[in-house]
Design an enzyme around this catalytic site. Sequence first.
Site, PDB file in Angstrom:
ATOM      1  N   ASP A   1      20.181  38.806  40.046  1.00 13.07           N
ATOM      2  CA  ASP A   1      21.085  37.737  40.494  1.00 13.07           C
ATOM      3  C   ASP A   1      20.274  36.454  40.594  1.00 13.07           C
ATOM      4  OD1 ASP A   1      24.017  38.133  42.249  1.00 13.07           O
ATOM      5  OD2 ASP A   1      23.036  36.172  42.239  1.00 13.07           O
TER       6      ASP A   1
ATOM      7  N   VAL B   1      29.410  39.419  37.093  1.00 12.40           N
ATOM      8  CA  VAL B   1      29.390  38.129  37.793  1.00 12.40           C
ATOM      9  C   VAL B   1      30.812  37.754  38.208  1.00 12.40           C
ATOM     10  CG1 VAL B   1      27.321  37.345  36.586  1.00 12.40           C
ATOM     11  CG2 VAL B   1      29.571  36.779  35.656  1.00 12.40           C
TER      12      VAL B   1
ATOM     13  N   GLU C   1      36.163  47.584  36.923  1.00 14.34           N
ATOM     14  CA  GLU C   1      35.884  48.318  38.151  1.00 14.34           C
ATOM     15  C   GLU C   1      37.135  48.360  39.026  1.00 14.34           C
ATOM     16  OE1 GLU C   1      33.293  50.239  39.016  1.00 14.34           O
ATOM     17  OE2 GLU C   1      34.806  50.678  40.510  1.00 14.34           O
TER      18      GLU C   1
ATOM     19  N   LYS D   1      43.147  46.367  33.783  1.00 15.05           N
ATOM     20  CA  LYS D   1      42.552  45.974  35.065  1.00 15.05           C
ATOM     21  C   LYS D   1      43.435  44.942  35.775  1.00 15.05           C
ATOM     22  CE  LYS D   1      40.112  45.131  38.504  1.00 15.05           C
ATOM     23  NZ  LYS D   1      39.954  46.006  39.653  1.00 15.05           N
TER      24      LYS D   1
ATOM     25  N   CYS E   1      40.521  39.246  44.767  1.00 10.64           N
ATOM     26  CA  CYS E   1      41.025  39.573  43.430  1.00 10.64           C
ATOM     27  C   CYS E   1      42.532  39.565  43.229  1.00 10.64           C
ATOM     28  CB  CYS E   1      40.452  40.914  43.000  1.00 10.64           C
ATOM     29  SG  CYS E   1      38.675  40.796  42.777  1.00 10.64           S
TER      30      CYS E   1
ATOM     31  N   PHE F   1      39.295  40.200  55.255  1.00 15.11           N
ATOM     32  CA  PHE F   1      40.619  40.340  54.611  1.00 15.11           C
ATOM     33  C   PHE F   1      41.196  41.731  54.756  1.00 15.11           C
ATOM     34  CE2 PHE F   1      40.363  42.679  50.555  1.00 15.11           C
ATOM     35  CZ  PHE F   1      38.994  42.808  50.390  1.00 15.11           C
TER      36      PHE F   1
HETATM   37  P1  NAD Z   1      30.470  38.250  43.882  1.00 11.46           P
HETATM   38  O1  NAD Z   1      30.705  36.800  43.941  1.00 11.46           O
HETATM   39  O2  NAD Z   1      30.319  39.035  45.142  1.00 11.46           O
HETATM   40  O3  NAD Z   1      29.155  38.548  43.008  1.00 11.46           O
HETATM   41  C1  NAD Z   1      28.878  37.925  41.800  1.00 11.46           C
HETATM   42  C2  NAD Z   1      27.388  37.610  41.753  1.00 11.46           C
HETATM   43  O4  NAD Z   1      27.056  37.164  40.434  1.00 11.46           O
HETATM   44  C3  NAD Z   1      26.936  36.509  42.703  1.00 11.46           C
HETATM   45  O5  NAD Z   1      25.959  37.027  43.597  1.00 11.46           O
HETATM   46  C4  NAD Z   1      26.372  35.415  41.781  1.00 11.46           C
HETATM   47  O6  NAD Z   1      25.230  34.767  42.328  1.00 11.46           O
HETATM   48  C5  NAD Z   1      25.989  36.220  40.555  1.00 11.46           C
HETATM   49  N1  NAD Z   1      25.893  35.418  39.321  1.00 11.46           N
HETATM   50  C6  NAD Z   1      26.802  34.554  38.810  1.00 11.46           C
HETATM   51  N2  NAD Z   1      26.358  34.056  37.638  1.00 11.46           N
HETATM   52  C7  NAD Z   1      25.150  34.623  37.397  1.00 11.46           C
HETATM   53  C8  NAD Z   1      24.212  34.530  36.338  1.00 11.46           C
HETATM   54  N3  NAD Z   1      24.445  33.748  35.283  1.00 11.46           N
HETATM   55  N4  NAD Z   1      23.079  35.245  36.431  1.00 11.46           N
HETATM   56  C9  NAD Z   1      22.839  36.045  37.500  1.00 11.46           C
HETATM   57  N5  NAD Z   1      23.695  36.188  38.524  1.00 11.46           N
HETATM   58  C10 NAD Z   1      24.844  35.487  38.466  1.00 11.46           C
HETATM   59  O7  NAD Z   1      31.668  38.856  43.008  1.00 11.46           O
HETATM   60  P2  NAD Z   1      32.247  40.348  43.059  1.00 11.46           P
HETATM   61  O8  NAD Z   1      33.211  40.489  44.181  1.00 11.46           O
HETATM   62  O9  NAD Z   1      31.130  41.318  42.926  1.00 11.46           O
HETATM   63  O10 NAD Z   1      33.116  40.358  41.730  1.00 11.46           O
HETATM   64  C11 NAD Z   1      32.514  40.389  40.452  1.00 11.46           C
HETATM   65  C12 NAD Z   1      33.574  40.698  39.413  1.00 11.46           C
HETATM   66  O11 NAD Z   1      34.132  41.999  39.674  1.00 11.46           O
HETATM   67  C13 NAD Z   1      34.764  39.739  39.420  1.00 11.46           C
HETATM   68  O12 NAD Z   1      35.205  39.573  38.096  1.00 11.46           O
HETATM   69  C14 NAD Z   1      35.822  40.490  40.212  1.00 11.46           C
HETATM   70  O13 NAD Z   1      37.124  40.120  39.829  1.00 11.46           O
HETATM   71  C15 NAD Z   1      35.551  41.924  39.829  1.00 11.46           C
HETATM   72  N6  NAD Z   1      35.947  42.930  40.815  1.00 11.46           N
HETATM   73  C16 NAD Z   1      35.724  42.736  42.146  1.00 11.46           C
HETATM   74  C17 NAD Z   1      36.046  43.733  43.068  1.00 11.46           C
HETATM   75  C18 NAD Z   1      35.802  43.547  44.540  1.00 11.46           C
HETATM   76  O14 NAD Z   1      36.238  44.413  45.307  1.00 11.46           O
HETATM   77  N7  NAD Z   1      35.128  42.515  44.985  1.00 11.46           N
HETATM   78  C19 NAD Z   1      36.557  44.944  42.612  1.00 11.46           C
HETATM   79  C20 NAD Z   1      36.756  45.121  41.246  1.00 11.46           C
HETATM   80  C21 NAD Z   1      36.440  44.115  40.357  1.00 11.46           C
HETATM   81  C1  UGA Z   2      41.785  45.722  45.280  1.00 14.96           C
HETATM   82  C2  UGA Z   2      42.192  47.003  44.553  1.00 14.96           C
HETATM   83  O1  UGA Z   2      42.691  47.943  45.505  1.00 14.96           O
HETATM   84  C3  UGA Z   2      41.015  47.607  43.814  1.00 14.96           C
HETATM   85  O2  UGA Z   2      41.440  48.746  43.068  1.00 14.96           O
HETATM   86  C4  UGA Z   2      40.437  46.547  42.865  1.00 14.96           C
HETATM   87  O3  UGA Z   2      39.301  47.074  42.202  1.00 14.96           O
HETATM   88  C5  UGA Z   2      40.050  45.328  43.670  1.00 14.96           C
HETATM   89  O4  UGA Z   2      41.213  44.811  44.357  1.00 14.96           O
HETATM   90  C6  UGA Z   2      39.543  44.196  42.828  1.00 14.96           C
HETATM   91  O5  UGA Z   2      39.821  44.138  41.655  1.00 14.96           O
HETATM   92  O6  UGA Z   2      38.903  43.377  43.457  1.00 14.96           O
HETATM   93  P1  UGA Z   2      40.502  45.150  47.537  1.00 14.96           P
HETATM   94  O7  UGA Z   2      41.034  43.781  47.295  1.00 14.96           O
HETATM   95  O8  UGA Z   2      39.059  45.313  47.808  1.00 14.96           O
HETATM   96  O9  UGA Z   2      40.822  46.079  46.273  1.00 14.96           O
HETATM   97  O10 UGA Z   2      41.290  45.823  48.750  1.00 14.96           O
HETATM   98  P2  UGA Z   2      42.741  46.489  48.883  1.00 14.96           P
HETATM   99  O11 UGA Z   2      42.600  47.738  49.633  1.00 14.96           O
HETATM  100  O12 UGA Z   2      43.454  46.582  47.599  1.00 14.96           O
HETATM  101  O13 UGA Z   2      43.490  45.447  49.819  1.00 14.96           O
HETATM  102  C7  UGA Z   2      43.857  44.156  49.340  1.00 14.96           C
HETATM  103  C8  UGA Z   2      44.681  43.448  50.388  1.00 14.96           C
HETATM  104  O14 UGA Z   2      45.973  44.041  50.522  1.00 14.96           O
HETATM  105  C9  UGA Z   2      44.053  43.486  51.789  1.00 14.96           C
HETATM  106  O15 UGA Z   2      44.223  42.259  52.440  1.00 14.96           O
HETATM  107  C10 UGA Z   2      44.841  44.580  52.480  1.00 14.96           C
HETATM  108  O16 UGA Z   2      44.852  44.451  53.874  1.00 14.96           O
HETATM  109  C11 UGA Z   2      46.222  44.355  51.875  1.00 14.96           C
HETATM  110  N1  UGA Z   2      47.078  45.553  51.916  1.00 14.96           N
HETATM  111  C12 UGA Z   2      46.745  46.662  51.225  1.00 14.96           C
HETATM  112  C13 UGA Z   2      48.251  45.517  52.647  1.00 14.96           C
HETATM  113  O17 UGA Z   2      48.584  44.506  53.283  1.00 14.96           O
HETATM  114  N2  UGA Z   2      49.051  46.624  52.672  1.00 14.96           N
HETATM  115  C14 UGA Z   2      48.727  47.759  51.990  1.00 14.96           C
HETATM  116  O18 UGA Z   2      49.512  48.737  52.048  1.00 14.96           O
HETATM  117  C15 UGA Z   2      47.544  47.774  51.249  1.00 14.96           C
END
Ligand code: NAD
Ligand code: UGA
Length: 464
Positions: A35, A91, A162, A221, A277, A339
């Site tokens: 990172d 990222v 993911e 996704k 997301c 959240f």
């Molecule tokens: P995040 O912001 O927590 O992490 C991303 C990281 O990437 C940061 O630490 C940033 O510094 C780093 N970064 C950015 N550009 C870079 C570069 N050029 N080189 C090196 N590091 C770099 O984001 P996240 O929540 O992990 O989400 C990442 C992706 O996964 C997004 O597309 C999101 O939609 C997806 N996603 C998130 C979740 C979730 O629950 N947060 C679940 C499924 C999918």
């Molecule tokens: C969500 C999806 O569940 C994951 O499968 C996906 O990978 C991820 O987004 C992503 O792409 O980032 P997340 O956002 O981490 O995961 O959490 P959730 O459990 O889905 O909850 C999302 C929001 O909905 C929260 O604010 C939660 O409190 C709310 N929620 C969820 C409700 O209000 N009611 C429900 O019945 C469920």
Amino acid sequence: MSVKNICCIGAGYVGGPTMSVIAQKCPHINVTVVDLNKERIAAWNDEDLNKLPIYEPGLDAVVGEARGRNLFFSTEVDKAIDEADMIFISVNTPTKTYGVGKGMAADLKFIELCARQIARVATTNKIIVEKSTLPVRTAEALKRILENTGNGVQFDILSNPEFLAEGTAIEDLQNADRVLVGRENTERGIAAAKKLTDIYANWLTPERILTTNVWSSELSKLTANAFLAQRVSSINALSELCEVTEADVNEVARAIGSDSRIGPKFLKASVGFGGSCFQKDILNLVYIAKTYGLDEVADYWEQVIIMNDHQKRRFAKKIVETLFNTVSGKKIVLLGWAFKKDTNDTRESPAIYVADYLLSEQAEVVVYDPKVPSEKVYADLDYLNTRSESENKSLVTVVSNPAEAFKDSHAIAVCTEWDEFKSYDWNSIYDDMLKPAFVFDGRAILDIDNLKSIGFDCYSVGKG
Ligand code: NAD
Ligand code: UGA
């Protein structure tokens, strides 16, 4: 040859836990997570596992097991890229805040920067895995960048979105419902996909590993998140109807969720969904539909967001209306800032919007969250830009001990469903508060009948 070295670009909520579990389950593979953010990497390397940059139940044990053995966190991005056979791009892909598609399209600048860096640095063939959530057909753009700026190195691009949810990430990863691998239907594409599915096969059975074409994988996704968020907006829409008809939304959810075709999950009424997301991915889906001229499709999905904004505003408005139409100078305690429970992530948390609404009505807001530090609360409010940083500081108090919050408060609003809120001594909380004392349960988690018998005036989302 099977994969020996993995590099993951992005050590965030996805890259960190995902790679930790791959390293745990595949001790024969070296996994390096890189990172640009030095503090984040330092926190991932902190000896004290309580100081990892993200809070996720069970993550400390997994990192403790694999870190230093075959799991490494580093800021040396070029080195890790060059040494890897397989590179995950994990990222952030936030909503664009400028230019064409502002407020809707995904901002792919971080993805493109990664592709250019890989193209510049790579000296051996690589498999590039899209782990970030991306608009459908992003792999096409990645391919063009990699092939046009590369130095004769071959790149195969896979989509492997993911599906983990925060708060349950480790369980979701170790016992995934499914893993999705999108690949080109060519000899090379199939061979690359086999290398990735072989990794997951170290702990998941073959029927849980689905293979599709790249575009189906990318679109699935966005679609999965849209369907999940749609369920929350559906039940939240009904929560408002329940409140005026004296139906109980929890009972309705149980009744409809018992139909195996509907199922019980994601039917919990709430103050609204948050997280990094759902909103971003639906907006992206809406934008994609619009760019193809599919206005009805775009409008259909946009309604999920419109309903969610309405639900957040409705909850805050309910507080003001119930407190005799004025909260000016009144002390209102927000329980929960994350959240959802079991995470320290506050991105798009409904609590931020509720606080902002109350502050605009000149309330004095006190915040308690078991995992969110005060700096984060202020940063979230400052980011909204509704008022100055100094005003936010003077109107909002963040406490680390909930007992400090309740004294002389007018009302409590539950914004996150942390388990500990259910086990509080509500009798003594009542004693500490000004009367009449109000509780607004935005997560429908408290025993409202008990609170009423103590003397509270109560509102619980979706209860008549
Ligand atoms: P995040 O912001 O927590 O992490 C991303 C990281 O990437 C940061 O630490 C940033 O510094 C780093 N970064 C950015 N550009 C870079 C570069 N050029 N080189 C090196 N590091 C770099 O984001 P996240 O929540 O992990 O989400 C990442 C992706 O996964 C997004 O597309 C999101 O939609 C997806 N996603 C998130 C979740 C979730 O629950 N947060 C679940 C499924 C999918
Ligand atoms: C969500 C999806 O569940 C994951 O499968 C996906 O990978 C991820 O987004 C992503 O792409 O980032 P997340 O956002 O981490 O995961 O959490 P959730 O459990 O889905 O909850 C999302 C929001 O909905 C929260 O604010 C939660 O409190 C709310 N929620 C969820 C409700 O209000 N009611 C429900 O019945 C469920």
